[in-house]
Write a protein that holds these residues in place. Sequence first.
Motif, PDB file in Angstrom:
ATOM      1  N   GLU A  50      -5.106   4.046  -4.677  1.00  0.00           N
ATOM      2  CA  GLU A  50      -3.891   3.411  -4.149  1.00  0.00           C
ATOM      3  C   GLU A  50      -4.114   2.792  -2.769  1.00  0.00           C
ATOM      4  OE1 GLU A  50      -0.232   5.826  -6.073  1.00  0.00           O
ATOM      5  OE2 GLU A  50      -1.457   7.013  -4.689  1.00  0.00           O
ATOM      6  N   ALA A  51      -5.373   2.672  -2.370  1.00  0.00           N
ATOM      7  CA  ALA A  51      -5.681   2.086  -1.060  1.00  0.00           C
ATOM      8  C   ALA A  51      -5.342   0.597  -1.016  1.00  0.00           C
ATOM      9  CB  ALA A  51      -7.152   2.304  -0.716  1.00  0.00           C
ATOM     10  N   GLU A  52      -5.435  -0.043  -2.163  1.00  0.00           N
ATOM     11  CA  GLU A  52      -5.074  -1.459  -2.254  1.00  0.00           C
ATOM     12  C   GLU A  52      -3.592  -1.587  -2.588  1.00  0.00           C
ATOM     13  OE1 GLU A  52      -7.070  -4.027  -1.482  1.00  0.00           O
ATOM     14  OE2 GLU A  52      -8.488  -2.455  -0.892  1.00  0.00           O
ATOM     15  N   PRO A  53      -2.979  -2.688  -2.209  1.00  0.00           N
ATOM     16  CA  PRO A  53      -1.566  -2.863  -2.552  1.00  0.00           C
ATOM     17  C   PRO A  53      -1.339  -2.784  -4.068  1.00  0.00           C
ATOM     18  CG  PRO A  53      -2.229  -4.474  -0.929  1.00  0.00           C
ATOM     19  CD  PRO A  53      -3.484  -3.786  -1.378  1.00  0.00           C
ATOM     20  N   GLN A  54      -0.218  -2.177  -4.436  1.00  0.00           N
ATOM     21  CA  GLN A  54       0.179  -2.086  -5.836  1.00  0.00           C
ATOM     22  C   GLN A  54       1.607  -2.607  -5.980  1.00  0.00           C
ATOM     23  OE1 GLN A  54       1.154   1.958  -7.347  1.00  0.00           O
ATOM     24  NE2 GLN A  54       0.425   2.646  -5.326  1.00  0.00           N
ATOM     25  N   ARG A  55       1.987  -2.911  -7.192  1.00  0.00           N
ATOM     26  CA  ARG A  55       3.336  -3.420  -7.435  1.00  0.00           C
ATOM     27  C   ARG A  55       4.358  -2.300  -7.305  1.00  0.00           C
ATOM     28  NH1 ARG A  55       4.799  -5.997 -12.559  1.00  0.00           N
ATOM     29  NH2 ARG A  55       3.885  -4.127 -13.459  1.00  0.00           N
ATOM     30  N   VAL A  56       5.348  -2.546  -6.464  1.00  0.00           N
ATOM     31  CA  VAL A  56       6.460  -1.614  -6.296  1.00  0.00           C
ATOM     32  C   VAL A  56       7.741  -2.418  -6.471  1.00  0.00           C
ATOM     33  CG1 VAL A  56       7.645  -0.064  -4.694  1.00  0.00           C
ATOM     34  CG2 VAL A  56       5.141  -0.116  -4.758  1.00  0.00           C
ATOM     35  N   ARG A  63       0.872  -1.177   0.000  1.00  0.00           N
ATOM     36  CA  ARG A  63       0.000   0.000   0.000  1.00  0.00           C
ATOM     37  C   ARG A  63       0.911   1.229   0.000  1.00  0.00           C
ATOM     38  NH1 ARG A  63      -1.541  -3.284   3.583  1.00  0.00           N
ATOM     39  NH2 ARG A  63      -3.396  -4.527   3.343  1.00  0.00           N
ATOM     40  N   LEU A  64       0.844   1.983  -1.076  1.00  0.00           N
ATOM     41  CA  LEU A  64       1.749   3.123  -1.224  1.00  0.00           C
ATOM     42  C   LEU A  64       1.054   4.204  -2.034  1.00  0.00           C
ATOM     43  CD1 LEU A  64       4.562   4.420  -0.920  1.00  0.00           C
ATOM     44  CD2 LEU A  64       5.253   3.177  -2.972  1.00  0.00           C
ATOM     45  N   GLY A  65       0.774   5.311  -1.404  1.00  0.00           N
ATOM     46  CA  GLY A  65       0.196   6.416  -2.144  1.00  0.00           C
ATOM     47  C   GLY A  65      -0.832   7.191  -1.341  1.00  0.00           C
ATOM     48  N   PRO A 100       0.761  -1.439   7.460  1.00  0.00           N
ATOM     49  CA  PRO A 100      -0.313  -0.533   7.054  1.00  0.00           C
ATOM     50  C   PRO A 100      -0.038   0.240   5.769  1.00  0.00           C
ATOM     51  CG  PRO A 100       0.906   0.388   8.898  1.00  0.00           C
ATOM     52  CD  PRO A 100       1.417  -1.011   8.682  1.00  0.00           C
ATOM     53  N   GLY A 101       1.202   0.298   5.325  1.00  0.00           N
ATOM     54  CA  GLY A 101       1.537   0.992   4.094  1.00  0.00           C
ATOM     55  C   GLY A 101       2.131   2.361   4.338  1.00  0.00           C
ATOM     56  N   PHE A 102       2.381   3.075   3.252  1.00  0.00           N
ATOM     57  CA  PHE A 102       3.040   4.370   3.292  1.00  0.00           C
ATOM     58  C   PHE A 102       2.307   5.337   2.370  1.00  0.00           C
ATOM     59  CE2 PHE A 102       6.144   1.122   4.189  1.00  0.00           C
ATOM     60  CZ  PHE A 102       6.865   1.637   5.252  1.00  0.00           C
ATOM     61  N   ALA A 103       2.250   6.584   2.764  1.00  0.00           N
ATOM     62  CA  ALA A 103       1.672   7.607   1.894  1.00  0.00           C
ATOM     63  C   ALA A 103       2.676   8.017   0.819  1.00  0.00           C
ATOM     64  CB  ALA A 103       1.244   8.828   2.719  1.00  0.00           C
ATOM     65  N   LEU A 104       3.952   8.086   1.187  1.00  0.00           N
ATOM     66  CA  LEU A 104       4.981   8.630   0.298  1.00  0.00           C
ATOM     67  C   LEU A 104       6.068   7.608  -0.005  1.00  0.00           C
ATOM     68  CD1 LEU A 104       5.541  12.027   2.150  1.00  0.00           C
ATOM     69  CD2 LEU A 104       4.026  11.588   0.194  1.00  0.00           C
TER      70      LEU A 104
END
Length: 116
Positions: free
Chosen positions: A23-29, A16-18, A68-72
Motif C-alpha cells: 500500500e506504499a503506492e497510491p490506491q483507489r479510494v 497512499r492509505l494503509g 504523504p498519505g495516511f496509515a489508517l
Amino acid sequence: MADYTIILERFEVPIRLGIHPHEAEPQRVRLTIEMTASYPGAPRADAIEEVLDYDFVREGVLALAAGPGFALQETLVDAVAALCLADARVRQVRVRSMKLDVYPDARVGCEVVRGR
C-alpha cells in the motif's frame, strides 16, 4: 433557518492509505461526503454566495491525497471531516472511505460522523 445536506458522492481519488508494504503506492479510494449546512434562510438570489460551495471540499480532498498519505482510514476520514467543519455553516459531516482494490471479493471502508 434553512438546513441543507450537500453531498459529494463516489469521489474516487488515488491516495497512499494503509500499513502494508503493497500500500506504499497510491490506491483507489472512494469517498462519500455528506455535510449538513445551516443558512439564515433559503437562497433567494440563486447565487453561489448564499450557500456552501462544495468545490472547497473537493479541492481540499485532492490536496490531502497529494500529501504523504495516511496509515489508517480512520485518520483519513477524520482529516476530511475537519476540512468540512472548517466552514462554520457546516453543523454535521459524515465521511465514508472505501478501499476498492484491497481484496478481490470485498471492499473495506470506514465512516465517521462529526458535528459541532
